[in-house]
Scaffold this active site. Structure first.
Site, PDB file in Angstrom:
ATOM      1  N   ASN A  97     -19.325 -90.593  18.337  1.00 55.12           N
ATOM      2  CA  ASN A  97     -19.675 -91.622  17.353  1.00 55.12           C
ATOM      3  C   ASN A  97     -18.891 -91.350  16.070  1.00 55.12           C
ATOM      4  O   ASN A  97     -19.220 -90.451  15.308  1.00 55.12           O
ATOM      5  CB  ASN A  97     -21.187 -91.555  17.093  1.00 55.12           C
ATOM      6  N   ARG A 137     -19.061 -94.886  20.836  1.00 55.71           N
ATOM      7  CA  ARG A 137     -19.671 -95.999  20.096  1.00 55.71           C
ATOM      8  C   ARG A 137     -18.550 -96.743  19.378  1.00 55.71           C
ATOM      9  O   ARG A 137     -17.769 -96.139  18.634  1.00 55.71           O
ATOM     10  CB  ARG A 137     -20.662 -95.460  19.069  1.00 55.71           C
ATOM     11  N   HIS A 176     -25.988-102.799  15.185  1.00 55.73           N
ATOM     12  CA  HIS A 176     -27.123-101.967  15.622  1.00 55.73           C
ATOM     13  C   HIS A 176     -27.613-102.411  17.007  1.00 55.73           C
ATOM     14  O   HIS A 176     -28.757-102.147  17.367  1.00 55.73           O
ATOM     15  CB  HIS A 176     -28.327-102.051  14.657  1.00 55.73           C
ATOM     16  N   LEU A 206     -34.566 -99.597  10.646  1.00 55.05           N
ATOM     17  CA  LEU A 206     -34.574 -99.360   9.193  1.00 55.05           C
ATOM     18  C   LEU A 206     -34.122 -97.937   8.890  1.00 55.05           C
ATOM     19  O   LEU A 206     -34.928 -97.010   8.854  1.00 55.05           O
ATOM     20  CB  LEU A 206     -35.984 -99.589   8.630  1.00 55.05           C
ATOM     21  N   GLY A 207     -32.818 -97.763   8.749  1.00 55.74           N
ATOM     22  CA  GLY A 207     -32.264 -96.450   8.373  1.00 55.74           C
ATOM     23  C   GLY A 207     -31.532 -96.615   7.068  1.00 55.74           C
ATOM     24  O   GLY A 207     -31.964 -97.385   6.210  1.00 55.74           O
ATOM     25  N   ASN A 208     -30.409 -95.916   6.916  1.00 54.37           N
ATOM     26  CA  ASN A 208     -29.605 -96.162   5.732  1.00 54.37           C
ATOM     27  C   ASN A 208     -29.026 -97.577   5.811  1.00 54.37           C
ATOM     28  O   ASN A 208     -28.995 -98.306   4.839  1.00 54.37           O
ATOM     29  CB  ASN A 208     -28.523 -95.093   5.598  1.00 54.37           C
ATOM     30  N   ARG A 250     -26.307-101.143   0.508  1.00 50.34           N
ATOM     31  CA  ARG A 250     -25.803-102.519   0.661  1.00 50.34           C
ATOM     32  C   ARG A 250     -26.831-103.521   0.140  1.00 50.34           C
ATOM     33  O   ARG A 250     -28.034-103.335   0.340  1.00 50.34           O
ATOM     34  CB  ARG A 250     -25.521-102.830   2.135  1.00 50.34           C
ATOM     35  N   ASP A 278     -31.826 -93.007  -0.925  1.00 53.94           N
ATOM     36  CA  ASP A 278     -32.681 -92.328   0.039  1.00 53.94           C
ATOM     37  C   ASP A 278     -34.154 -92.689  -0.209  1.00 53.94           C
ATOM     38  O   ASP A 278     -34.688 -92.446  -1.293  1.00 53.94           O
ATOM     39  CB  ASP A 278     -32.473 -90.815  -0.110  1.00 53.94           C
ATOM     40  N   ARG A 337     -36.905 -91.441   0.820  1.00 59.21           N
ATOM     41  CA  ARG A 337     -37.835 -90.342   0.503  1.00 59.21           C
ATOM     42  C   ARG A 337     -37.802 -90.016  -0.989  1.00 59.21           C
ATOM     43  O   ARG A 337     -38.837 -89.850  -1.632  1.00 59.21           O
ATOM     44  CB  ARG A 337     -37.445 -89.077   1.278  1.00 59.21           C
ATOM     45  N   GLY A 364     -34.901 -94.145  10.456  1.00 57.78           N
ATOM     46  CA  GLY A 364     -35.483 -93.105   9.595  1.00 57.78           C
ATOM     47  C   GLY A 364     -36.640 -93.609   8.746  1.00 57.78           C
ATOM     48  O   GLY A 364     -37.667 -92.940   8.614  1.00 57.78           O
ATOM     49  N   ILE A 365     -36.506 -94.804   8.171  1.00 60.29           N
ATOM     50  CA  ILE A 365     -37.571 -95.354   7.329  1.00 60.29           C
ATOM     51  C   ILE A 365     -38.704 -95.912   8.200  1.00 60.29           C
ATOM     52  O   ILE A 365     -39.882 -95.611   7.986  1.00 60.29           O
ATOM     53  CB  ILE A 365     -37.013 -96.467   6.397  1.00 60.29           C
ATOM     54  N   GLU A 395     -39.585 -95.211  11.194  1.00 60.67           N
ATOM     55  CA  GLU A 395     -40.333 -94.217  11.980  1.00 60.67           C
ATOM     56  C   GLU A 395     -41.189 -93.312  11.125  1.00 60.67           C
ATOM     57  O   GLU A 395     -42.192 -92.773  11.593  1.00 60.67           O
ATOM     58  CB  GLU A 395     -39.338 -93.335  12.768  1.00 60.67           C
ATOM     59  N   GLU A 412     -29.917 -93.999  19.933  1.00 59.54           N
ATOM     60  CA  GLU A 412     -28.671 -94.684  20.316  1.00 59.54           C
ATOM     61  C   GLU A 412     -27.833 -93.821  21.245  1.00 59.54           C
ATOM     62  O   GLU A 412     -27.154 -94.330  22.138  1.00 59.54           O
ATOM     63  CB  GLU A 412     -27.874 -95.042  19.056  1.00 59.54           C
TER      64      GLU A 412
END
Ligand code: AMP
Length: 401
Positions: A10, A90, A179, A208-210, A240, A282, A284, A330-331, A333, A384
């Site tokens: 990837n 990928r 995605h 929902l990640g970066n 973005r 980020d 978090r 990440g978000i 989950e 993925e």
């Protein structure tokens, strides 16, 4: 029994992620991540499941050099090497050419290159990775798996922009969606958890990640998604902007002396959660800052959830009656708060959250975080890499995708 393995590659614009995966179980035997390529700080971490971690400095290395270092480490693992049956790559943009994983040959390489204009940061990096891997493993089949492929089932009504049609016909300017590998995986996992065939399910999946995107899936096919010609469209993301008035771009160009490159940088790298909070991309970090009373962090989180809820409502027209709404990335989950806030906005559509189940990410309830009397909402971790490994393994085995 020693099962077959797939090397998953990837390539990001300045990173290279590698994994040796057993397709059936999803077990990882080796994982490697090279970051900050092309800079003095470039480095790679290789993690062998048995032998542990190695950290290597690679000042100014490119993708090919990082791959060489990885391959050199791998060459000492003779038994593992002998079990690798394919390399799965990928690839971000497959345009309208690819609907499923394909064996890499001259024609495929040419088409990936032809799509570079649509993904100038990603496709050239993907090609670098493919060439480096072919040099090292010329005897293995190489398979390309496209981020856009799962969305090739979008109906024309969902993929055309309301601009002169000839711009689509002559220049392929349309919505593609990204995605796809993740949304496809989430569909299959949701079907498994619901105990029903995927082609009988209507789902709404949220990656929902970066980067963030949502996908409406009707009877096993992607029928609408939030990312478009590029991954910039749609939801608010880490850096973005997602959707905005195209007039704003014209204003920046015409009245504020922005160059196209500066607009690109502004909307892709300095907007989203980072732009709104002025603090971080980020989630978090923002959650902690918001708790300590940081107003901008609070605003960024609130805009993120509001826009997500609005999008879910809009996508619902394509996948009703809904069998499940799936949170992932990440978000999706990990953030109890983002799920709670988003579902609160969606209360007018009947959505609700079970606070106890949400607080443990649905781990005790097969992923379900909503009360039984309300629409089914699940948390499902995405994977993925396992999809990439499986895509290659089934292609080699001659199974239809
Ligand atoms: P990904 O690109 O899928 O790795 O996701 C990265 C995003 O997930 C970042 O914004 C992280 O802050 C966010 N994330 C990871 N863990 C948590 C958490 N426990 N709470 C909130 N956000 C998280």
């Amino acid at each position: 029994m020693n099962r077959s393995l797939v090397l998953v590659v990837n390539c990001g614009s300045s990173s290279l992620k590698l994994a040796i995966v057993e397709p059936e179980s999803g077990d990882r035997f080796v994982e490697a991540l090279a970051e900050r390529l092309f800079t003095a700080q470039a480095g790679m971490t290789i993690h062998f499941r048995e032998a542990g971690k190695t950290v290597i400095r690679l000042p100014d290395a490119d993708h090919a050099q990082a791959f060489e270092v990885f391959a050199a480490h791998l060459s000492t693992e003779k038994e593992m090497n002998s079990r690798i049956i394919a390399v799965s790559h990928r690839v971000v943009h497959g345009g309208e050419y690819f609907r499923c994983p394909v064996l890499v040959d001259g024609d495929v390489l040419q088409k990936i290159d032809a799509c570079s204009g649509l993904a100038p940061l990603h496709n050239p990096a993907n090609l670098q990775g493919i060439h480096a891997a072919i040099r090292h493993f010329p005897e293995l089949p190489h398979v390309a798996v496209f981020d856009t492929a799962f969305h090739q089932t979008l109906p024309e009504t969902a993929y055309v922009y309301a601009i002169p049609y000839e711009l689509y016909e002559k220049h392929q300017l349309r919505r593609y969606g990204f995605h796809g590998t993740s949304h496809n995986y989430l569909m299959l996992e949701a079907a498994r958890k619901l105990g029903r065939p995927a082609d009988q399910l209507n789902l709404l999946t949220l990656h929902l990640g970066n980067g963030c995107s949502a996908c409406a899936i009707r009877q096993g096919r992607s029928v609408d998604t939030t990312m478009g010609l590029t991954p910039l469209e749609g939801l608010v993301m880490g850096t973005r902007s997602g959707d905005l008035d195209p007039g704003l771009i014209l204003h920046l160009l015409e009245h504020m002396d922005f160059s196209p490159k500066e607009v690109d940088e502004l909307l892709n790298r300095r907007s989203g959660l980072l732009g709104l909070s002025g603090l971080s991309n980020d989630m978090r970090t923002l959650a902690q800052a918001a708790q300590s009373g940081n107003r901008q962090a609070r605003l960024a989180i609130e805009v993120f959830c509001f826009r997500l809820a609005k999008t879910i409502a809009a996508l619902s027209v394509s996948c009703s009656p809904l069998d499940a709404l799936v949170f992932s990335g990440g978000i999706g989950e990990n953030s109890v708060q983002i799920r709670q806030r988003t579902l609160t906005w969606l209360a007018p559509l009947g959505f609700a959250v079970d606070e106890q189940k949400n607080s443990v990410h649905g781990k005790d309830s097969n992923g379900r975080i909503s009360p039984m009397s309300t629409p089914d909402v699940r948390v499902i971790p995405t994977d993925e890499e396992v999809m990439l490994a499986r895509g290659a393994a089934s292609l080699i085995a001659g199974e239809s995708p």
